[in-house]
Design a protein around this motif. Sequence first.
Motif, PDB file in Angstrom:
ATOM      1  N   PHE A 172       0.852  -1.195   0.000  1.00 42.70           N
ATOM      2  CA  PHE A 172       0.000   0.000   0.000  1.00 42.70           C
ATOM      3  C   PHE A 172       0.886   1.244   0.000  1.00 42.70           C
ATOM      4  O   PHE A 172       1.114   1.845   1.061  1.00 42.70           O
ATOM      5  CB  PHE A 172      -0.914   0.014   1.228  1.00 42.70           C
ATOM      6  N   PRO A 173       1.412   1.643  -1.152  1.00 46.09           N
ATOM      7  CA  PRO A 173       2.339   2.785  -1.197  1.00 46.09           C
ATOM      8  C   PRO A 173       1.727   4.091  -0.688  1.00 46.09           C
ATOM      9  O   PRO A 173       2.460   4.983  -0.242  1.00 46.09           O
ATOM     10  CB  PRO A 173       2.689   2.895  -2.689  1.00 46.09           C
ATOM     11  N   ASP A 174       0.405   4.208  -0.736  1.00 42.09           N
ATOM     12  CA  ASP A 174      -0.248   5.454  -0.358  1.00 42.09           C
ATOM     13  C   ASP A 174      -0.918   5.384   1.013  1.00 42.09           C
ATOM     14  O   ASP A 174      -1.684   6.276   1.384  1.00 42.09           O
ATOM     15  CB  ASP A 174      -1.300   5.832  -1.408  1.00 42.09           C
ATOM     16  N   ARG A 175      -0.618   4.332   1.789  1.00 34.51           N
ATOM     17  CA  ARG A 175      -1.251   4.172   3.097  1.00 34.51           C
ATOM     18  C   ARG A 175      -0.195   3.821   4.139  1.00 34.51           C
ATOM     19  O   ARG A 175       0.736   3.069   3.855  1.00 34.51           O
ATOM     20  CB  ARG A 175      -2.334   3.086   3.067  1.00 34.51           C
ATOM     21  N   THR A 176      -0.381   4.351   5.350  1.00 32.71           N
ATOM     22  CA  THR A 176       0.569   4.136   6.435  1.00 32.71           C
ATOM     23  C   THR A 176      -0.162   3.559   7.639  1.00 32.71           C
ATOM     24  O   THR A 176      -1.259   4.023   7.971  1.00 32.71           O
ATOM     25  CB  THR A 176       1.237   5.465   6.836  1.00 32.71           C
ATOM     26  N   PRO A 177       0.413   2.562   8.314  1.00 32.82           N
ATOM     27  CA  PRO A 177      -0.234   2.041   9.526  1.00 32.82           C
ATOM     28  C   PRO A 177      -0.399   3.135  10.577  1.00 32.82           C
ATOM     29  O   PRO A 177       0.507   3.935  10.808  1.00 32.82           O
ATOM     30  CB  PRO A 177       0.736   0.957   9.998  1.00 32.82           C
ATOM     31  N   GLN A 178      -1.572   3.157  11.195  1.00 34.07           N
ATOM     32  CA  GLN A 178      -1.889   4.129  12.236  1.00 34.07           C
ATOM     33  C   GLN A 178      -2.179   3.410  13.541  1.00 34.07           C
ATOM     34  O   GLN A 178      -2.817   2.354  13.547  1.00 34.07           O
ATOM     35  CB  GLN A 178      -3.116   4.958  11.827  1.00 34.07           C
ATOM     36  N   GLU A 179      -1.713   3.971  14.652  1.00 33.82           N
ATOM     37  CA  GLU A 179      -2.036   3.411  15.969  1.00 33.82           C
ATOM     38  C   GLU A 179      -3.546   3.489  16.169  1.00 33.82           C
ATOM     39  O   GLU A 179      -4.172   4.532  15.942  1.00 33.82           O
ATOM     40  CB  GLU A 179      -1.325   4.181  17.074  1.00 33.82           C
ATOM     41  N   VAL A 180      -4.144   2.369  16.577  1.00 36.11           N
ATOM     42  CA  VAL A 180      -5.592   2.317  16.782  1.00 36.11           C
ATOM     43  C   VAL A 180      -5.900   2.714  18.223  1.00 36.11           C
ATOM     44  O   VAL A 180      -5.381   2.085  19.162  1.00 36.11           O
ATOM     45  CB  VAL A 180      -6.140   0.907  16.494  1.00 36.11           C
ATOM     46  N   PRO A 181      -6.703   3.731  18.449  1.00 30.10           N
ATOM     47  CA  PRO A 181      -6.987   4.156  19.825  1.00 30.10           C
ATOM     48  C   PRO A 181      -7.834   3.123  20.563  1.00 30.10           C
ATOM     49  O   PRO A 181      -8.605   2.384  19.951  1.00 30.10           O
ATOM     50  CB  PRO A 181      -7.753   5.467  19.637  1.00 30.10           C
ATOM     51  N   LEU A 182      -7.686   3.096  21.872  1.00 32.77           N
ATOM     52  CA  LEU A 182      -8.454   2.165  22.687  1.00 32.77           C
ATOM     53  C   LEU A 182      -9.954   2.393  22.544  1.00 32.77           C
ATOM     54  O   LEU A 182     -10.748   1.473  22.760  1.00 32.77           O
ATOM     55  CB  LEU A 182      -8.033   2.288  24.155  1.00 32.77           C
ATOM     56  N   SER A 183     -10.354   3.584  22.153  1.00 28.67           N
ATOM     57  CA  SER A 183     -11.779   3.889  21.980  1.00 28.67           C
ATOM     58  C   SER A 183     -12.376   3.240  20.733  1.00 28.67           C
ATOM     59  O   SER A 183     -13.603   3.209  20.588  1.00 28.67           O
ATOM     60  CB  SER A 183     -11.968   5.404  21.896  1.00 28.67           C
ATOM     61  N   HIS A 184     -11.544   2.696  19.829  1.00 24.45           N
ATOM     62  CA  HIS A 184     -12.061   2.106  18.589  1.00 24.45           C
ATOM     63  C   HIS A 184     -12.921   0.890  18.905  1.00 24.45           C
ATOM     64  O   HIS A 184     -12.665   0.131  19.849  1.00 24.45           O
ATOM     65  CB  HIS A 184     -10.899   1.696  17.687  1.00 24.45           C
ATOM     66  N   GLU A 185     -13.932   0.665  18.086  1.00 24.93           N
ATOM     67  CA  GLU A 185     -14.888  -0.406  18.352  1.00 24.93           C
ATOM     68  C   GLU A 185     -14.262  -1.792  18.347  1.00 24.93           C
ATOM     69  O   GLU A 185     -14.812  -2.729  18.933  1.00 24.93           O
ATOM     70  CB  GLU A 185     -16.038  -0.363  17.344  1.00 24.93           C
ATOM     71  N   ILE A 186     -13.109  -1.970  17.714  1.00 22.81           N
ATOM     72  CA  ILE A 186     -12.508  -3.301  17.666  1.00 22.81           C
ATOM     73  C   ILE A 186     -12.106  -3.774  19.067  1.00 22.81           C
ATOM     74  O   ILE A 186     -11.991  -4.975  19.309  1.00 22.81           O
ATOM     75  CB  ILE A 186     -11.298  -3.316  16.707  1.00 22.81           C
ATOM     76  N   PHE A 187     -11.939  -2.855  19.996  1.00 24.86           N
ATOM     77  CA  PHE A 187     -11.631  -3.227  21.376  1.00 24.86           C
ATOM     78  C   PHE A 187     -12.877  -3.391  22.239  1.00 24.86           C
ATOM     79  O   PHE A 187     -12.767  -3.722  23.421  1.00 24.86           O
ATOM     80  CB  PHE A 187     -10.708  -2.175  22.012  1.00 24.86           C
ATOM     81  N   HIS A 188     -14.055  -3.196  21.650  1.00 19.08           N
ATOM     82  CA  HIS A 188     -15.275  -3.189  22.458  1.00 19.08           C
ATOM     83  C   HIS A 188     -16.452  -3.904  21.799  1.00 19.08           C
ATOM     84  O   HIS A 188     -17.508  -4.010  22.411  1.00 19.08           O
ATOM     85  CB  HIS A 188     -15.685  -1.734  22.754  1.00 19.08           C
ATOM     86  N   CYS A 189     -16.299  -4.405  20.577  1.00 21.60           N
ATOM     87  CA  CYS A 189     -17.465  -4.876  19.821  1.00 21.60           C
ATOM     88  C   CYS A 189     -18.100  -6.130  20.409  1.00 21.60           C
ATOM     89  O   CYS A 189     -19.284  -6.377  20.213  1.00 21.60           O
ATOM     90  CB  CYS A 189     -17.101  -5.088  18.352  1.00 21.60           C
ATOM     91  N   VAL A 190     -17.362  -6.944  21.128  1.00 17.79           N
ATOM     92  CA  VAL A 190     -17.930  -8.081  21.854  1.00 17.79           C
ATOM     93  C   VAL A 190     -17.528  -7.974  23.325  1.00 17.79           C
ATOM     94  O   VAL A 190     -18.363  -7.885  24.207  1.00 17.79           O
ATOM     95  CB  VAL A 190     -17.472  -9.429  21.275  1.00 17.79           C
ATOM     96  N   HIS A 229       1.359  -2.545  20.866  1.00 12.92           N
ATOM     97  CA  HIS A 229       0.840  -1.608  19.876  1.00 12.92           C
ATOM     98  C   HIS A 229      -0.126  -2.345  18.949  1.00 12.92           C
ATOM     99  O   HIS A 229       0.171  -3.448  18.484  1.00 12.92           O
ATOM    100  CB  HIS A 229       1.966  -1.006  19.048  1.00 12.92           C
ATOM    101  N   TYR A 230      -1.254  -1.720  18.718  1.00 12.06           N
ATOM    102  CA  TYR A 230      -2.220  -2.229  17.750  1.00 12.06           C
ATOM    103  C   TYR A 230      -2.389  -1.158  16.687  1.00 12.06           C
ATOM    104  O   TYR A 230      -2.905  -0.073  16.952  1.00 12.06           O
ATOM    105  CB  TYR A 230      -3.546  -2.561  18.424  1.00 12.06           C
ATOM    106  N   ARG A 231      -1.912  -1.460  15.486  1.00 15.66           N
ATOM    107  CA  ARG A 231      -1.941  -0.499  14.392  1.00 15.66           C
ATOM    108  C   ARG A 231      -2.821  -1.043  13.266  1.00 15.66           C
ATOM    109  O   ARG A 231      -3.052  -2.249  13.173  1.00 15.66           O
ATOM    110  CB  ARG A 231      -0.534  -0.226  13.878  1.00 15.66           C
ATOM    111  N   ALA A 232      -3.260  -0.143  12.416  1.00 14.95           N
ATOM    112  CA  ALA A 232      -4.165  -0.560  11.338  1.00 14.95           C
ATOM    113  C   ALA A 232      -3.892   0.217  10.068  1.00 14.95           C
ATOM    114  O   ALA A 232      -3.440   1.361  10.099  1.00 14.95           O
ATOM    115  CB  ALA A 232      -5.620  -0.360  11.753  1.00 14.95           C
ATOM    116  N   ILE A 233      -4.176  -0.445   8.955  1.00 16.57           N
ATOM    117  CA  ILE A 233      -4.258   0.215   7.653  1.00 16.57           C
ATOM    118  C   ILE A 233      -5.723   0.197   7.252  1.00 16.57           C
ATOM    119  O   ILE A 233      -6.381  -0.852   7.297  1.00 16.57           O
ATOM    120  CB  ILE A 233      -3.395  -0.500   6.608  1.00 16.57           C
TER     121      ILE A 233
END
Length: 286
Positions: A172-190, A229-233
């Motif tokens: 992904f030349p035009d995308r950079t991994p970003q730190e995912v904040p604890l508030s993101h739903e992936i930490f709370h969806c279940v 660290h939990y990062r995402a593209i």
Amino acid sequence: MIARTPSRKLVLGLAVLAMLLSGVAAAQRGWWRDGISSERNGVPDWEVDEDFKGDLFTFVRIRYESYGGRGRGRGGGGWRTDYRDSDLNFSLRLQQLTTLKVNPEPKVLELTDEELFDYPFIYIIEPGSLMFNEAEVAALRRYCLNGGFLMVDDFWGDSQYDNLRQELQRVFPDRTPQEVPLSHEIFHCVYDLKEKPQVPAINAARRGYDGSIGTWEQTWDGSDNSIPHYRAIYDDEDRIMVFICHNTDLGDGWEREGEDQWYFEEFSVKKAYPMGINIVTYAMTH
């Protein structure tokens, strides 16, 4: 869609299952073909409804060959780490602890396999010295941009992350991994996680006299690995398509659940399974 499941159910359910599995004295013997094992190591099988075989969630591990690694010399090939108990145990827990219908037989694929696009979730482990070839770069880009989800797990330190970051930059030349904040739903969806979980390998798990827990994991480059660290593209719709679990080893929490009661209770139950189930839930509902 996986239904929300109370954390208490996870703790109690896994505790009962651990006692049952502790009665398995020895692993079943299997066979290997093309680097893939058939053995289940005592993990129970379950029946699949023949009318819905195409609607099952299948845990797919990516097999890769690395011909080198920046700062590491020749080598790599860590795709087998935690295999195959990790994949089997996690599939079993998804089947038992959620409403998701799960394939009891995880798969191993290469990024260039034609059937990759039949599966919405793929898993890469130990990418610290991974180097994609050009065909893998193109295949992974197409897979993710067409709705696929990649989870990356179990690598430690700055040098290993830098290697992965550079490989993903090729994808992904035009995308950079970003730190995912604890508030993101992936930490709370279940499971409603209160912190970003860090799971050490079982032989690096530390507990202090004061009751504190942590990791003895060491990195060859001397960098700080005390913070997970939990990062995402993300894609253009702000959906996570690559989720990077760095300075943590969720796979060991799945693989080693039956080997030590303290490790099981502190890391498998409280961290590895809740985070894993949240990740799969997010992947399958986005």
